[in-house]
Design a protein around this motif. Structure first.
Motif, short mmCIF file in Angstrom:
data_model
loop_
_atom_site.label_atom_id
_atom_site.label_comp_id
_atom_site.label_asym_id
_atom_site.label_seq_id
_atom_site.Cartn_x
_atom_site.Cartn_y
_atom_site.Cartn_z
N ASN A 101 0.87 -1.17 0.00
CA ASN A 101 0.00 0.00 0.00
C ASN A 101 0.91 1.23 0.00
O ASN A 101 1.50 1.56 1.02
N ILE A 102 1.06 1.87 -1.16
CA ILE A 102 2.09 2.91 -1.30
C ILE A 102 1.77 4.21 -0.56
O ILE A 102 2.58 4.68 0.25
N PRO A 103 0.59 4.84 -0.81
CA PRO A 103 0.36 6.13 -0.15
C PRO A 103 -0.11 5.94 1.29
O PRO A 103 -1.23 5.49 1.52
N ASN A 104 0.73 6.25 2.25
CA ASN A 104 0.33 6.18 3.66
C ASN A 104 1.30 6.98 4.53
O ASN A 104 2.29 7.52 4.02
N ASP A 105 1.00 7.03 5.81
CA ASP A 105 1.82 7.82 6.75
C ASP A 105 2.63 6.94 7.69
O ASP A 105 2.97 7.37 8.79
#
Ligand SMILES: [Cu+2]
Length: 186
Positions: A101-105
């Motif tokens: 899951n590429i876009p994350n914090d």
């Protein structure tokens, strides 16, 4: 069978950013896990740094981008400009690489000195299963991949020509700051 890989991570876009991010990565792949260790120095401080391996799903050997990839000559190599030589974003070095899951914090955050260390054990079967679903092969082929470390502070003024939005994240998050070719070692 255990396979080992290392990467020497060198600065990219350092003239514009004002700091030369650099470091090393180690990968130890055995039958059931992939152990990953990354250490970075002189990155933009107190900033979250997305990091991944990038590559070509068809098995072409990825190479690191240099300033030669600044195709629009705005003084920065942005994420889209890396793709010709480095391929696409593949596996994140976040808190759950096998989920891809590429876009994350959930990526590392540098300290006051621009330092961070990242270390994780990834369940190899889960990663390979997910990798196959996304890229059609379960062979990670790490020695054909490159590492990217990204991320500059929101306050840094980027030229409007800099691209690289991913989901709700803008080019500050995805701007490459360092890259390294992954190499197999005996
Ligand atoms: Cu990346």
């Amino acid at each position: 069978m255990t396979k080992k890989y290392i990467a020497n991570i060198v600065p990219l876009n350092e003239d514009f950013i004002g700091t030369s991010a650099h470091g090393t990565a180690e990968f130890i792949q055995n039958n059931d896990r992939l152990h990953i260790k990354i250490e970075m120095f002189d990155t933009p401080k107190n900033t979250q740094h997305w990091e991944h391996f990038h590559g070509f799903p068809d098995g072409k050997d990825a190479q690191i981008a240099t300033m030669k990839q600044d195709l629009n000559q705005d003084g920065l190599v942005d994420l889209p400009e890396t793709e010709i030589v480095s391929g696409t974003t593949m596996v994140p070095f976040d808190n759950a690489p096998h989920e891809m899951n590429i876009p994350n914090d959930n990526y590392p955050v540098s300290d006051d000195n621009g330092y961070f260390a990242y270390e994780i054990d990834v369940p190899l079967d889960q990663l390979q299963k997910k990798f196959k679903k996304v890229f059609g092969t379960d062979d990670l082929e790490l020695d054909k991949r490159v590492i990217y470390v990204h991320g500059v502070p929101e306050e840094l003024n980027l030229p409007s020509t800099v691209a690289g939005e991913v989901g709700s994240y803008d080019a500050h998050v995805t701007l490459p700051i360092a890259t390294g070719k992954i190499q197999a070692i005996d």
